[in-house]
Write a protein that holds these residues in place. Structure first.
Motif, PDB file in Angstrom:
ATOM      1  N   GLN A 115      -4.251   4.730  -9.015  1.00 57.75           N
ATOM      2  CA  GLN A 115      -4.318   5.362  -7.705  1.00 57.75           C
ATOM      3  C   GLN A 115      -4.602   6.867  -7.830  1.00 57.75           C
ATOM      4  O   GLN A 115      -4.032   7.546  -8.694  1.00 57.75           O
ATOM      5  CB  GLN A 115      -3.006   5.158  -6.937  1.00 57.75           C
ATOM      6  N   ASP A 125      -1.324   3.232  -2.320  1.00 50.25           N
ATOM      7  CA  ASP A 125      -2.772   3.054  -2.245  1.00 50.25           C
ATOM      8  C   ASP A 125      -3.173   3.375  -0.810  1.00 50.25           C
ATOM      9  O   ASP A 125      -3.313   2.497   0.032  1.00 50.25           O
ATOM     10  CB  ASP A 125      -3.141   1.620  -2.614  1.00 50.25           C
ATOM     11  N   CYS A 127       0.829  -1.211   0.000  1.00 45.56           N
ATOM     12  CA  CYS A 127       0.000   0.000   0.000  1.00 45.56           C
ATOM     13  C   CYS A 127       0.860   1.256   0.000  1.00 45.56           C
ATOM     14  O   CYS A 127       0.550   2.238  -0.683  1.00 45.56           O
ATOM     15  CB  CYS A 127      -0.911   0.013   1.228  1.00 45.56           C
ATOM     16  N   ARG A 162      -6.532   1.903   0.796  1.00 44.88           N
ATOM     17  CA  ARG A 162      -6.406   0.515   1.252  1.00 44.88           C
ATOM     18  C   ARG A 162      -5.508   0.437   2.489  1.00 44.88           C
ATOM     19  O   ARG A 162      -5.758  -0.364   3.402  1.00 44.88           O
ATOM     20  CB  ARG A 162      -5.842  -0.335   0.112  1.00 44.88           C
TER      21      ARG A 162
END
Length: 601
Positions: free
Chosen positions: A490, A322, A317, A325
């Motif tokens: 993203q 990200d 992540c 998440r």
């Protein structure tokens, strides 16, 4: 007489060992050995006593006894109780199952066994410090078998002392070899390899993996095979061989499923996801990682395996990046770590620091990274460079630019790279070409870390090129991003792309790219960057004479600056506020549009 333990029933009268009602094949002396040990459960039975009982009036060597013990363990392994017969070097053997739910009635312990039971109970309660202290006191009496030493090593590692666990694991390996259990010795060797790799000692890690393979040989042991292949995959990804790592991890996962160990299943599955993400198979990789985390949460996995599962997800992540998440998993991971460890590992503090910095609390992030760095120097020396990079990013967002540059230099000195933060600071001082050269060096990296971060690095390259008016370089970066558009979805990546479009656009609608960038940063939950773009929008509105819109953006940015602890944003907001007060309303000609604010990405 009948004895029940686990899913087994040992029937002395029928001379039968049954597993869930099915009779297991046993040689007569192996059956007699099992009966003798079960009758004396909880006591270390000397080897001489066993040989006299099994081979009365015959001269046999210890090799015959070891062979019988090995066959008995093989029979018990079908029901998951291969560890029920414990070996004590130079002493003998003991039958005991230390999991109360299996329902074994164990006779009264003597004083030493009472202490041993206490050590195991402390470990089960995750009182790692207490367990290690009791094991250490027992060790002086030479009463610990390989399995006991293994638990001792786990207790040491769970205190945040992985380097101190290595000599304990080395002793566990030697004890397992002496007990005639090479498969368990191989597992200990794999764990040592893991710790050595995390200490930035790849040569030592490779040597221990070779030792593990030699110990395992042709033994059929899916657990050890899965663990060994998992570690070989990690070694491959550290060397930038992502496709090979994925192939090894797939084999590792198959072996884990064959043995049915939920901890190993979760561990091998999460790394399959990690390698798939590295190779651009994003949806599949994320699905595998999420499934692995659910397995770990719903199973009683040991703290080390559980930590590896969650750390793996958070590494993905953070590097991808990200952040949405990351937020979903980080809170659960924090709670899990606090419940499982006496000392929170440095890697956990590192993850927390960057996630806090990306979200809403720069001061808390700085405190977390300051906790992480001393731990990482012992636990995971290979990641200490990333620790310096993260601290540099946090300090830059706070406004401590001199110390941020020092941290970026320390990251490079540790063999890491400090991008994109270092490049952004360079570009903001007019050193665009130097900044682009730094990004190109990072983009040339072939490790998993560079592969997963390629999208965010390219997006920064596009924006910095646009800051310098280098349209061809910006277009080149954009073309690569668009060629794998399904990989780089993203919001952070697309926010930077839109900022670059704003800088390069020459029409009257250029500001729409800036508005979209603000929305994307906001949707990603990255408050610092959303506020930074708000201040650039305020500057644009002032130049256009729209003072009401400028006030709205400045007020929102100031609230964010106070909430997250960024004096840099507060200072910039104050500067723009002064321009709002002093500048007369006037139309803003695009050809004179001011340069983007010198605020860090």
């Amino acid at each position: 007489m009948q004895h029940r333990f686990g899913f087994f029933e040992l029937d002395e009268d029928a001379r039968a060992l049954r597993l869930r009602g099915t009779v297991q094949k046993l040689q007569p002396r192996v059956f007699d050995l099992l009966v003798y040990l079960v009758r004396n459960a909880g006591r270390v039975v000397p080897k001489d006593e066993l040989m006299d009982a099994l081979w009365p009036n015959l001269n046999v060597t210890e090799a015959s006894l070891q062979r019988a013990v090995s066959l008995a363990r093989a029979a018990l392994s079908a029901g998951g109780l291969e560890n029920a017969i414990r070996s004590y070097v130079r002493h003998g053997y003991r039958f005991a199952i230390d999991e109360p739910s299996l329902g074994v009635a164990v006779p009264e312990f003597d004083a030493k066994d009472s202490n041993r039971a206490r050590a195991l109970a402390l470990a089960k309660a995750k009182d790692w410090r207490g367990a290690a202290m009791v094991f250490e006191s027992l060790d002086a009496d030479g009463q610990l078998c390989g399995a006991d030493i293994d638990v001792w090593a786990l207790a040491v590692e769970c205190q945040g002392r992985p380097a101190a666990a290595i000599p304990v694991l080395t002793r566990a390996l030697a004890a397992y070899v002496a007990e005639g259990r090479p498969n368990l010795a191989a597992r200990a060797a794999v764990t040592i390899a893991k710790l050595e790799l995390e200490r930035s000692a790849p040569a030592a890690a490779s040597g221990w993996l070779g030792r593990a393979e030699a110990l395992l040989g042709g033994t059929e042991d899916p657990r050890t095979t899965a663990y060994l292949l998992w570690m070989k995959a990690r070694q491959a990804i550290f060397q930038g061989r992502a496709a090979e790592a994925l192939e090894l991890s797939s084999r590792s996962h198959s072996a884990a499923e064959a043995c049915g160990d939920p901890g190993l299943i979760a561990l091998t599955l999460v790394y399959m996801g990690f390698y798939n993400i590295s190779l651009g198979h994003i949806e599949k990789g994320e699905s595998q990682q999420n499934h692995a985390a659910a397995i770990a949460l719903s199973s009683n996995v040991d703290p080390i395996f559980g930590s590896l599962v969650y750390c793996n997800i958070l590494w993905s992540c953070r590097t991808f990046p990200d952040w949405s998440r990351a937020r979903q998993w980080s809170e659960g991971f924090d709670s899990w770590s606090e419940a499982s460890y006496a000392t929170i590992p440095g890697a956990c503090d590192l993850h927390r620091a960057e996630i806090l910095g990306a979200q809403r609390d720069l001061i808390g992030a700085l405190a977390a990274i300051d906790l992480a760095l001393p731990k990482l120097s012992e636990e995971e020396a290979w990641s200490i460079g990333d620790g310096y990079r993260v601290r540099g990013d946090i300090r830059a967002m706070i406004g401590d630019l001199d110390h941020a540059r020092q941290d970026y230099a320390a990251a490079y000195a540790a063999g890491w790279d400090a991008e994109p933060g270092n490049a952004v600071l360079l570009a903001e001082t007019g050193q665009v070409e130097v900044a682009l050269a730094a990004l190109d060096r990072a983009l040339a990296g072939a490790s998993w870390y560079h592969i997963q971060r390629r999208g965010i690095l390219l997006a920064h390259k596009m924006r910095i090129s646009a800051m310098g008016g280098l349209r061809d370089i910006a277009a080149e970066a954009l073309n690569e991003l668009q060629a794998e558009s399904g990989r780089w979805t993203q919001p952070a990546v697309h926010a930077l792309i839109n900022e670059a479009h704003y800088l390069l656009a020459g029409d009257s609608d250029a500001v729409r790219f800036l508005v979209l960038a603000r929305q994307l940063w906001t949707s990603a939950g990255i408050e610092y960057h959303a506020a930074r773009v708000r201040l650039e929008l305020a500057r644009v509105h002032i130049e256009a004479g729209d003072t009401a819109a400028a006030r709205t953006e400045i007020a929102a940015a100031e609230r964010t600056a106070v909430r997250i602890g960024s004096r840099r944003l507060r200072m910039l907001a104050a500067e723009i506020q002064q321009k709002l007060i002093s500048a007369p309303p006037s139309p803003w000609p695009h050809k004179d549009r001011p340069a983007v604010a010198n605020v860090r990405e």
